[in-house]
Enzyme design. Sequence first.
Site, PDB file in Angstrom:
ATOM      1  N   HIS A  62     -14.864 -26.876  -5.486  1.00 24.32           N
ATOM      2  CA  HIS A  62     -16.316 -26.827  -5.652  1.00 24.32           C
ATOM      3  C   HIS A  62     -16.796 -25.438  -6.058  1.00 24.32           C
ATOM      4  O   HIS A  62     -16.144 -24.441  -5.747  1.00 24.32           O
ATOM      5  CB  HIS A  62     -17.019 -27.208  -4.334  1.00 24.32           C
ATOM      6  CG  HIS A  62     -16.641 -28.559  -3.829  1.00 24.32           C
ATOM      7  ND1 HIS A  62     -16.543 -28.827  -2.493  1.00 24.32           N
ATOM      8  CD2 HIS A  62     -16.334 -29.717  -4.479  1.00 24.32           C
ATOM      9  CE1 HIS A  62     -16.199 -30.091  -2.320  1.00 24.32           C
ATOM     10  NE2 HIS A  62     -16.060 -30.654  -3.515  1.00 24.32           N
ATOM     11  N   LYS A  72     -18.036 -16.437  -0.717  1.00 25.44           N
ATOM     12  CA  LYS A  72     -17.656 -17.127   0.519  1.00 25.44           C
ATOM     13  C   LYS A  72     -16.663 -16.291   1.301  1.00 25.44           C
ATOM     14  O   LYS A  72     -15.823 -15.597   0.725  1.00 25.44           O
ATOM     15  CB  LYS A  72     -16.982 -18.469   0.218  1.00 25.44           C
ATOM     16  CG  LYS A  72     -17.879 -19.501  -0.399  1.00 25.44           C
ATOM     17  CD  LYS A  72     -17.125 -20.808  -0.618  1.00 25.44           C
ATOM     18  CE  LYS A  72     -18.044 -21.854  -1.222  1.00 25.44           C
ATOM     19  NZ  LYS A  72     -17.351 -23.123  -1.468  1.00 25.44           N
ATOM     20  N   TYR A 132     -17.254 -21.183   7.092  1.00 24.50           N
ATOM     21  CA  TYR A 132     -17.382 -20.206   6.017  1.00 24.50           C
ATOM     22  C   TYR A 132     -18.824 -19.735   5.905  1.00 24.50           C
ATOM     23  O   TYR A 132     -19.761 -20.492   6.083  1.00 24.50           O
ATOM     24  CB  TYR A 132     -16.861 -20.747   4.687  1.00 24.50           C
ATOM     25  CG  TYR A 132     -17.455 -22.045   4.220  1.00 24.50           C
ATOM     26  CD1 TYR A 132     -18.481 -22.048   3.288  1.00 24.50           C
ATOM     27  CD2 TYR A 132     -16.979 -23.264   4.688  1.00 24.50           C
ATOM     28  CE1 TYR A 132     -19.028 -23.233   2.840  1.00 24.50           C
ATOM     29  CE2 TYR A 132     -17.519 -24.463   4.246  1.00 24.50           C
ATOM     30  CZ  TYR A 132     -18.543 -24.434   3.322  1.00 24.50           C
ATOM     31  OH  TYR A 132     -19.094 -25.619   2.879  1.00 24.50           O
ATOM     32  N   ASP A 168     -15.230 -36.114  -5.046  1.00 28.80           N
ATOM     33  CA  ASP A 168     -14.161 -35.192  -5.444  1.00 28.80           C
ATOM     34  C   ASP A 168     -13.135 -35.865  -6.357  1.00 28.80           C
ATOM     35  O   ASP A 168     -12.573 -35.231  -7.245  1.00 28.80           O
ATOM     36  CB  ASP A 168     -13.471 -34.599  -4.221  1.00 28.80           C
ATOM     37  CG  ASP A 168     -14.303 -33.526  -3.538  1.00 28.80           C
ATOM     38  OD1 ASP A 168     -15.395 -33.183  -4.042  1.00 28.80           O
ATOM     39  OD2 ASP A 168     -13.870 -33.024  -2.481  1.00 28.80           O
TER      40      ASP A 168
END
Length: 191
Positions: A62, A72, A132, A168
């Site tokens: 992603h 991130k 995250y 996905d």
Amino acid sequence: MLIRPCALSGVYEITGTPHHDHRGHFTRLYDRQLWSDYGLDRTWVQENRSYSSRKGTIRGLHFQRPPCAETKVVRVSRGAILDVFVDMRRDSPTFGQWGSIELTEDNHKMIYIPRGFAHGFCTLTDHCEVTYKVDNRYTPSYEGGIVWNDETLRIDWPVSAPILSDRDARLPAWKELMGTSANDETKGRSG
């Protein structure tokens, strides 16, 4: 806390150094001054948690498009994952390359992934919890992704038949996203 640059430009492995005693251990997860010394200090605006119940689950790859791209910092608080990141920055010396790192609840490692990367992971154990931090708000209209088994990138995932979300499983290939000329520049895995 140890901070080490990885082979892909702008990616850093961060390893906590636990302090043990008879009760267990204590580990510092963030140190603004130390991270700032490495140019990694950001204004973190969200912290997210992902839970996967089964080994062999892949989430990703992603990304968010500018101006909503995200930096991130990823860590595992339970279980183990293979964390994967792909450099999508056309002006980067590592454009089109991917890297990976095993993150576990026991190895105390985190990965800092700058803006301009696609990101995903595969669970190596049942009951994985991944947290995250991100430096930009999630904005669905800027969201994108690359299919996990892209033929151009040839990511070495630890599973051949992963558990995937419907979304996905339908993500586009690298070539569709980046164009044919970008495909010619793709270099594959970085150490």
